[in-house]
Write a protein that holds these residues in place. Structure first.
Motif, PDB file in Angstrom:
ATOM      1  N   ILE A  27       0.820  -1.198   0.000  1.00 22.30           N
ATOM      2  CA  ILE A  27       0.000   0.000   0.000  1.00 22.30           C
ATOM      3  C   ILE A  27       0.859   1.255   0.000  1.00 22.30           C
ATOM      4  CG2 ILE A  27      -1.788   1.282   1.240  1.00 22.30           C
ATOM      5  CD1 ILE A  27      -2.705  -1.450   2.358  1.00 22.30           C
ATOM      6  N   ASP A  28       0.635   2.080  -1.001  1.00 22.89           N
ATOM      7  CA  ASP A  28       1.299   3.373  -1.145  1.00 22.89           C
ATOM      8  C   ASP A  28       0.352   4.414  -0.549  1.00 22.89           C
ATOM      9  OD1 ASP A  28       2.192   5.876  -2.156  1.00 22.89           O
ATOM     10  OD2 ASP A  28       3.097   4.906  -3.887  1.00 22.89           O
ATOM     11  N   VAL A  29       0.758   5.056   0.545  1.00 24.42           N
ATOM     12  CA  VAL A  29      -0.124   6.000   1.235  1.00 24.42           C
ATOM     13  C   VAL A  29       0.086   7.457   0.790  1.00 24.42           C
ATOM     14  CG1 VAL A  29      -0.501   4.528   3.244  1.00 24.42           C
ATOM     15  CG2 VAL A  29       1.396   6.159   3.264  1.00 24.42           C
ATOM     16  N   ARG A  30       0.827   7.649  -0.312  1.00 24.91           N
ATOM     17  CA  ARG A  30       1.019   9.001  -0.847  1.00 24.91           C
ATOM     18  C   ARG A  30      -0.244   9.457  -1.574  1.00 24.91           C
ATOM     19  NH1 ARG A  30       5.913   8.390  -4.662  1.00 24.91           N
ATOM     20  NH2 ARG A  30       4.691   6.551  -5.179  1.00 24.91           N
ATOM     21  N   LEU A  44      -1.160  -0.682  -4.228  1.00 21.56           N
ATOM     22  CA  LEU A  44      -2.465  -0.019  -4.187  1.00 21.56           C
ATOM     23  C   LEU A  44      -2.238   1.393  -3.674  1.00 21.56           C
ATOM     24  CD1 LEU A  44      -4.527  -2.784  -2.339  1.00 21.56           C
ATOM     25  CD2 LEU A  44      -4.474  -2.327  -4.793  1.00 21.56           C
ATOM     26  N   ASN A  45      -2.940   2.359  -4.235  1.00 19.11           N
ATOM     27  CA  ASN A  45      -2.822   3.731  -3.746  1.00 19.11           C
ATOM     28  C   ASN A  45      -3.988   4.020  -2.813  1.00 19.11           C
ATOM     29  OD1 ASN A  45      -3.131   7.054  -5.107  1.00 19.11           O
ATOM     30  ND2 ASN A  45      -1.811   6.376  -3.468  1.00 19.11           N
ATOM     31  N   ILE A  46      -3.701   4.017  -1.526  1.00 15.04           N
ATOM     32  CA  ILE A  46      -4.690   4.379  -0.507  1.00 15.04           C
ATOM     33  C   ILE A  46      -4.083   5.560   0.256  1.00 15.04           C
ATOM     34  CG2 ILE A  46      -6.158   3.601   1.384  1.00 15.04           C
ATOM     35  CD1 ILE A  46      -6.458   1.796  -1.086  1.00 15.04           C
ATOM     36  N   PRO A  47      -4.371   6.805  -0.166  1.00 15.09           N
ATOM     37  CA  PRO A  47      -3.776   7.957   0.512  1.00 15.09           C
ATOM     38  C   PRO A  47      -4.048   7.931   2.013  1.00 15.09           C
ATOM     39  CG  PRO A  47      -4.845   8.640  -1.522  1.00 15.09           C
ATOM     40  CD  PRO A  47      -5.227   7.192  -1.275  1.00 15.09           C
ATOM     41  N   LEU A  48      -3.096   8.423   2.772  1.00 13.56           N
ATOM     42  CA  LEU A  48      -3.186   8.392   4.231  1.00 13.56           C
ATOM     43  C   LEU A  48      -4.522   8.921   4.741  1.00 13.56           C
ATOM     44  CD1 LEU A  48      -1.744   7.727   6.886  1.00 13.56           C
ATOM     45  CD2 LEU A  48      -0.765  10.019   6.824  1.00 13.56           C
ATOM     46  N   ASP A  49      -5.021  10.019   4.148  1.00 13.03           N
ATOM     47  CA  ASP A  49      -6.280  10.598   4.633  1.00 13.03           C
ATOM     48  C   ASP A  49      -7.501   9.743   4.305  1.00 13.03           C
ATOM     49  OD1 ASP A  49      -6.328  11.147   1.914  1.00 13.03           O
ATOM     50  OD2 ASP A  49      -6.892  13.251   2.148  1.00 13.03           O
ATOM     51  N   GLN A  50      -7.353   8.762   3.413  1.00 14.65           N
ATOM     52  CA  GLN A  50      -8.455   7.851   3.073  1.00 14.65           C
ATOM     53  C   GLN A  50      -8.329   6.501   3.777  1.00 14.65           C
ATOM     54  OE1 GLN A  50      -8.789   7.595  -1.207  1.00 14.65           O
ATOM     55  NE2 GLN A  50      -8.656   9.815  -1.425  1.00 14.65           N
ATOM     56  N   LEU A  51      -7.224   6.288   4.445  1.00 14.26           N
ATOM     57  CA  LEU A  51      -6.968   5.003   5.103  1.00 14.26           C
ATOM     58  C   LEU A  51      -8.037   4.630   6.145  1.00 14.26           C
ATOM     59  CD1 LEU A  51      -4.738   2.914   4.615  1.00 14.26           C
ATOM     60  CD2 LEU A  51      -3.464   3.951   6.485  1.00 14.26           C
ATOM     61  N   MET A  64      -0.264  -6.319   5.457  1.00 13.32           N
ATOM     62  CA  MET A  64      -0.089  -5.112   4.657  1.00 13.32           C
ATOM     63  C   MET A  64       1.291  -4.518   4.895  1.00 13.32           C
ATOM     64  SD  MET A  64      -3.645  -3.147   5.363  1.00 13.32           S
ATOM     65  CE  MET A  64      -4.977  -4.119   6.032  1.00 13.32           C
ATOM     66  N   VAL A  65       1.942  -4.126   3.813  1.00 13.56           N
ATOM     67  CA  VAL A  65       3.203  -3.394   3.877  1.00 13.56           C
ATOM     68  C   VAL A  65       2.900  -1.999   3.336  1.00 13.56           C
ATOM     69  CG1 VAL A  65       5.577  -3.219   3.042  1.00 13.56           C
ATOM     70  CG2 VAL A  65       4.600  -5.471   3.570  1.00 13.56           C
ATOM     71  N   LEU A  66       3.085  -0.981   4.171  1.00  9.67           N
ATOM     72  CA  LEU A  66       2.828   0.396   3.764  1.00  9.67           C
ATOM     73  C   LEU A  66       4.135   1.097   3.429  1.00  9.67           C
ATOM     74  CD1 LEU A  66       0.220  -0.410   5.325  1.00  9.67           C
ATOM     75  CD2 LEU A  66       0.056   1.962   6.037  1.00  9.67           C
ATOM     76  N   TYR A  67       4.072   1.987   2.445  1.00  9.67           N
ATOM     77  CA  TYR A  67       5.235   2.821   2.128  1.00  9.67           C
ATOM     78  C   TYR A  67       4.767   4.182   1.635  1.00  9.67           C
ATOM     79  CZ  TYR A  67       4.758   2.239  -2.960  1.00  9.67           C
ATOM     80  OH  TYR A  67       4.310   2.266  -4.252  1.00  9.67           O
ATOM     81  N   CYS A  68       5.696   5.126   1.571  1.00  9.08           N
ATOM     82  CA  CYS A  68       5.400   6.469   1.075  1.00  9.08           C
ATOM     83  C   CYS A  68       6.677   7.069   0.510  1.00  9.08           C
ATOM     84  CB  CYS A  68       4.814   7.343   2.184  1.00  9.08           C
ATOM     85  SG  CYS A  68       5.940   7.637   3.550  1.00  9.08           S
ATOM     86  N   GLY A  69       6.776   8.391   0.504  1.00 10.95           N
ATOM     87  CA  GLY A  69       7.941   9.055  -0.070  1.00 10.95           C
ATOM     88  C   GLY A  69       9.203   8.891   0.758  1.00 10.95           C
ATOM     89  N   ILE A  70       9.133   9.280   2.037  1.00 13.02           N
ATOM     90  CA  ILE A  70      10.323   9.181   2.892  1.00 13.02           C
ATOM     91  C   ILE A  70      10.111   8.292   4.118  1.00 13.02           C
ATOM     92  CG2 ILE A  70      11.259  11.411   2.165  1.00 13.02           C
ATOM     93  CD1 ILE A  70      10.231  12.570   4.843  1.00 13.02           C
ATOM     94  N   GLY A  71       8.883   7.849   4.334  1.00 14.93           N
ATOM     95  CA  GLY A  71       8.608   6.933   5.436  1.00 14.93           C
ATOM     96  C   GLY A  71       7.705   7.473   6.529  1.00 14.93           C
TER      97      GLY A  71
END
Length: 102
Positions: A27-30, A44-51, A64-71
């Motif tokens: 899951i990409d939270v960007r 999957l793109n699930i932005p943090l504010d929609q999580l 689930m493994v989550l990642y983003c731009g810098i962590g």
């Protein structure tokens, strides 16, 4: 920090790779613009504010493994999921780090 706070520490990259290979959701939270500019394969793109809304539709045992731009947002997302009772949440950190595994 209050007693209900759960902190999910960063998961080692090799463990993240094994989890993904074993079927964990990646899951990409960007935000969608960041996701469109480049993301990891099968993410999957699930932005943090929609999580918070999205997690209501998921089994709490789903890995689930989550990642983003810098962590930072991945950390926030993992903490949110863990506090909501998810038991298999892993902080993959930065996209650049995870992309080095492929």
């Amino acid at each position: 920090m209050n007693m209900n706070d759960v902190i999910v520490t960063k998961t080692p990259l090799r463990q993240c790779q094994q989890l993904i290979d074993d079927g964990a959701l990646l899951i990409d939270v960007r935000n969608p613009q960041e996701f469109t500019s480049g993301h990891l394969e099968n993410a999957l793109n699930i932005p943090l504010d929609q999580l918070p809304q999205w997690l209501t539709e998921q089994p709490t045992s789903q890995a689930m493994v989550l990642y983003c731009g810098i962590g930072k947002r991945a950390q926030m997302g993992c903490n949110l999921l863990a506090q909501a009772g998810f038991t298999a949440v892993y902080n993959g950190g930065a996209a650049q780090d995870l992309s080095a595994l492929k």
